[in-house]
Design an enzyme around this catalytic site. Structure first.
Site, mmCIF file in Angstrom:
data_model
loop_
_atom_site.group_PDB
_atom_site.id
_atom_site.type_symbol
_atom_site.label_atom_id
_atom_site.label_comp_id
_atom_site.label_asym_id
_atom_site.label_seq_id
_atom_site.Cartn_x
_atom_site.Cartn_y
_atom_site.Cartn_z
ATOM 1 N N CYS A 2 -76.430 14.431 25.949
ATOM 2 C CA CYS A 2 -76.288 14.058 24.530
ATOM 3 C C CYS A 2 -75.629 15.219 23.792
ATOM 4 O O CYS A 2 -75.487 16.306 24.328
ATOM 5 C CB CYS A 2 -77.653 13.778 23.924
ATOM 6 N N ARG A 27 -69.927 13.479 24.858
ATOM 7 C CA ARG A 27 -71.164 13.827 25.588
ATOM 8 C C ARG A 27 -72.106 12.640 25.683
ATOM 9 O O ARG A 27 -73.100 12.670 26.399
ATOM 10 C CB ARG A 27 -71.870 14.994 24.895
ATOM 11 N N TRP A 74 -76.659 9.770 24.989
ATOM 12 C CA TRP A 74 -76.438 9.122 26.283
ATOM 13 C C TRP A 74 -77.824 8.795 26.791
ATOM 14 O O TRP A 74 -78.602 9.708 27.102
ATOM 15 C CB TRP A 74 -75.700 10.036 27.251
ATOM 16 N N ASN A 100 -81.574 17.120 23.392
ATOM 17 C CA ASN A 100 -80.747 16.832 24.573
ATOM 18 C C ASN A 100 -81.513 17.379 25.768
ATOM 19 O O ASN A 100 -81.815 18.561 25.838
ATOM 20 C CB ASN A 100 -79.378 17.525 24.455
ATOM 21 N N GLY A 101 -81.850 16.498 26.713
ATOM 22 C CA GLY A 101 -82.588 16.940 27.900
ATOM 23 C C GLY A 101 -83.579 15.865 28.310
ATOM 24 O O GLY A 101 -83.505 14.725 27.851
ATOM 25 N N GLU A 485 -61.241 10.885 45.283
ATOM 26 C CA GLU A 485 -61.041 11.127 43.851
ATOM 27 C C GLU A 485 -60.325 9.942 43.203
ATOM 28 O O GLU A 485 -60.695 9.496 42.114
ATOM 29 C CB GLU A 485 -60.272 12.420 43.636
ATOM 30 N N LYS A 489 -61.890 7.694 40.153
ATOM 31 C CA LYS A 489 -61.161 7.481 38.893
ATOM 32 C C LYS A 489 -61.098 5.996 38.562
ATOM 33 O O LYS A 489 -61.368 5.566 37.451
ATOM 34 C CB LYS A 489 -59.731 8.032 38.988
ATOM 35 N N GLU A 492 -64.529 4.627 37.580
ATOM 36 C CA GLU A 492 -65.036 5.161 36.311
ATOM 37 C C GLU A 492 -64.428 4.482 35.094
ATOM 38 O O GLU A 492 -65.106 4.248 34.106
ATOM 39 C CB GLU A 492 -64.650 6.648 36.208
ATOM 40 N N HIS A 508 -63.335 1.282 62.317
ATOM 41 C CA HIS A 508 -64.753 1.380 62.716
ATOM 42 C C HIS A 508 -65.663 0.574 61.793
ATOM 43 O O HIS A 508 -66.824 0.896 61.629
ATOM 44 C CB HIS A 508 -65.175 2.854 62.741
ATOM 45 N N LYS A 607 -69.753 12.945 29.459
ATOM 46 C CA LYS A 607 -68.843 13.950 29.986
ATOM 47 C C LYS A 607 -69.498 14.912 30.948
ATOM 48 O O LYS A 607 -68.928 15.335 31.889
ATOM 49 C CB LYS A 607 -68.194 14.742 28.839
HETATM 50 C C1 AGP Z 1 -65.393 13.003 36.833
HETATM 51 O O1 AGP Z 1 -64.383 12.090 36.408
HETATM 52 C C2 AGP Z 1 -66.733 12.629 36.306
HETATM 53 N N1 AGP Z 1 -66.693 12.602 34.893
HETATM 54 C C3 AGP Z 1 -67.877 13.377 36.929
HETATM 55 O O2 AGP Z 1 -67.936 13.006 38.282
HETATM 56 C C4 AGP Z 1 -67.835 14.929 36.865
HETATM 57 O O3 AGP Z 1 -66.801 15.415 37.679
HETATM 58 C C5 AGP Z 1 -69.164 15.448 37.416
HETATM 59 O O4 AGP Z 1 -70.188 14.985 36.577
HETATM 60 C C6 AGP Z 1 -69.220 16.969 37.522
HETATM 61 O O5 AGP Z 1 -69.092 17.519 36.236
HETATM 62 P P1 AGP Z 1 -68.789 19.101 36.112
HETATM 63 O O6 AGP Z 1 -67.468 19.339 36.755
HETATM 64 O O7 AGP Z 1 -68.788 19.370 34.649
HETATM 65 O O8 AGP Z 1 -69.902 19.817 36.836
#
Ligand code: AGP
Length: 612
Positions: A2, A27, A74, A100-101, A485, A489, A492, A508, A607
């Protein structure tokens, strides 16, 4: 994760809070709210959904006060809703808090407080904090910070909080443990925020709070102490970030802007780390731990998500250039693993935010084991940066899009520089090879720029394939991580299910799913495994599967088999992930756009994952 913000000064607090929340939205964006104090009057306003809903309400019903706190959420405990939005108040609405936490023992605390007559309004863990503080004020705590300290002693878990009280309308009390919190020092105004980007337009003077520190802010200034009451020496850091860097600059989305920033960003890293005249790398961050590096016989790289994919590529390039045995670990597994590591091993943490809880905990456990630690971070002063023996800032600039793009290639490029530097330091690569590798890297920014020549073609591919419901991503060697990756992407930002495999694994099992309804993105640059990739493509085509190939310019053979070919400039295979990343990012972006998804703020994501 958050975002929290607090303000005390001479201006209208709600205006500052809203502007700051707009910069903290990445965030978390399930709901947002604020509380301001005007004398003894507490104004509380919360809305579910987009921050714009809160802005509209404040415009219709303005709130007074030059002191206030705000929050963008969040959801962890309790669904996104108005009643679960922060700030939360105690039973008599005397105290308001933002958090936040995660409060791990909130159920036990809630039960006790209900037994004392408290009535809870939300399903959140955070609301417990407001009730605890009010309970301590009722039990005789004279001042807000005293009640906050007592409440924090009861809490187990992670927190960054800001609290205000009607009884002391010119004070904010803030504290952190495990979640980031900074203090901004302005002219006759003070801020508290989750990160620098929220308040950089108002002040560049930042104090990074440490775990178990408490800040008491009032209209005279601030003081910082430890949770046990002892005073704390702190530094005020001058941040040199370019504020406009966090704006969209004419792009439709932050994600597209950040994809396009990559060539310039890599060039900036080169300018900072390379003495072009004699092709020497200037990596003082490694010189600082030179003895530990020279003594290391093993490297362990740990990270999450996209950073983990960078770590996988890091494993290959470190072994290639330094000949050091290198392991790669997912942080959320690594933190619990009974791992065997030689004393003197170097643990490298890779993280854009520098706040990812799993990565931070794993780092701390490595330090407890007496291992040396080194981190690659993007956010200056972040928790992981400050926890490490040495930190290499990738200087990718603020990455606002939730889906990481430029941070990924900045991590990769930094890993190439670091591994070549280490290889030379350990005399595993001769000076002439080092110079030749570095010379190759100086061409990367222009090669990356050339990839954008096919951006319109990639957008057309997105039009063609955006309605498919299943994607595979295949790669071999160093580009298996690129496939992972690319798959992440797409998932996400477009919400399409996809999986990634080392291409050799196709037969396999995974090939059972290949039909005319499956699209497979094959990463097939000129490489030692090119022929094997071509066989995979033919296996897919034999089952009517669709194939999008990412191939090397000039490769005419691939056209005979793939449905679509996205060409990238020729580059050594070891460096190819730097170029392959861009079409994968653009494909995900344009498919998501075509599907009407919220590209910069994908559902369910935030984020940084600063919670466990
Ligand atoms: C990547 O597109 C994501 N948003 C997520 O996987 C991110 O890479 C992951 O949470 C790690 O975050 P960081 O690099 O800030 O540790």
């Amino acid at each position: 994760m958050c975002g929290i913000i607090g303000y005390i000064g001479k201006k209208n607090a709600s205006k500052i809070i809203i502007e700051s929340l707009q910069r903290l939205e990445y965030r978390g964006y399930d709901s947002a709210g604020l509380a301001t104090l005007d004398g003894k009057d507490l104004y509380l306003c919360r809305e579910v959904g987009d921050l714009q809903n809160l802005i509209n309400t404040i415009q219709e019903f303005p709130v007074k006060g030059s002191l206030g706190i705000g929050h963008t959420r969040w959801a962890t405990h309790g669904e996104p809703s108005k009643i679960n939005a922060h700030p939360h108040t105690g039973r008599r609405d005397q105290v308001a808090i933002v958090h936040n936490g995660i409060i791990e023992n909130y159920e036990q605390l809630k039960e006790k407080l209900i037994g004392k007559g408290h009535k809870f309004k939300s399903e959140t863990d955070s609301e417990v904090i407001a009730h605890l503080i009010e309970q301590y004020l009722d039990n005789g705590a004279q001042i807000l910070e005293q009640a906050v300290l007592c409440a924090l002693m009861d809490i187990k878990g992670t927190y960054a909080i800001a609290a205000v009280s009607k009884k002391e309308p010119n004070k904010i009390v803030a504290a952190r443990c495990g979640s980031p919190l900074i203090l901004g020092v302005g002219d006759n105004e003070t801020f508290i925020a989750s990160d620098t980007s929220a308040i950089i337009p108002y002040t560049r003077k930042i104090v990074f709070l440490e775990d178990f520190q408490v800040a008491v802010i009032d209209d005279q200034g601030f003081k910082i102490s430890n949770i046990n009451g002892s005073s704390v020496n702190y530094n005020i850091t001058e941040i040199d970030w370019d504020v406009t860097a966090a704006q969209k600059k004419g792009y439709a989305h932050f994600m597209l802007k950040e994809i396009h920033e990559q060539p310039q960003m890599v060039k900036k890293i080169l300018n900072e780390k390379l003495d072009f005249k004699n092709l020497d790398l200037k990596i003082d961050e490694l010189i600082k731990i030179k003895s530990q590096i020279l003594a290391a016989h093993q490297l362990i790289i740990q990270a999450c998500g996209t950073s983990y994919h960078a770590a996988m590529i890091g494993e290959i390039i470190f072994e290639y250039f330094t000949n050091l045995h290198t392991d790669v670990e997912i942080s959320s597994e690594f933190r619990y693993k009974h791992f065997i590591a030689e004393q003197g091993s170097l643990v490298i943490s890779i993280t854009q935010s520098g706040e990812t809880a799993d990565t931070l905990v794993a780092l701390k456990k490595a330090k407890q084991r007496g291992l040396n630690t080194f981190s690659l971070c993007n956010v200056v002063g972040s928790s992981i940066a400050r926890e490490s023996d040495s930190v290499f800032y990738i200087h990718a600039g603020p990455e606002i899009g939730v889906a990481s793009t430029k941070a990924f290639t900045a991590q990769l490029f930094s890993l190439y520089l670091i591994s070549i530097f280490l290889g030379a330091l350990k005399k595993n690569i001769k000076p002439e090879l080092k110079n030749s590798l570095i010379k190759d890297l100086t061409y990367i920014p222009s090669l990356m720029s050339r990839v954008f020549d096919v951006e319109n073609y990639i957008a057309r591919c997105a039009d063609k394939y955006h309605e498919f419901r299943d994607f595979y991503f295949l790669g071999r060697g160093i580009n298996y991580a690129s496939a992972l990756e690319g798959s992440l992407k797409l998932k996400e930002v477009s919400y399409i299910h996809s999986s990634a495999y080392p291409a050799g694994e196709l037969k396999h099992g995974p090939i059972a799913l290949v039909t005319e309804n499956m699209v497979t993105v094959c990463i097939v640059p000129k490489s030692v495994t090119y022929d094997k990739m071509m066989s995979n493509i033919q296996e897919i085509k034999a089952r009517k599967g669709k194939v999008i190939a990412i191939a090397t310019e000039g490769d005419e053979q691939i056209k005979k088999y793939a449905d679509d070919v996205i060409y990238i400039p020729e580059v050594q295979e070891i460096f190819s992930p730097l170029l392959v990343a861009i079409p994968l990012q653009l494909l995900a972006y344009y498919i998501a756009l075509k599907r009407g998804c919220n590209v910069d703020k994908p559902r369910n994501l935030s984020k940084g994952i600063a919670v466990d």
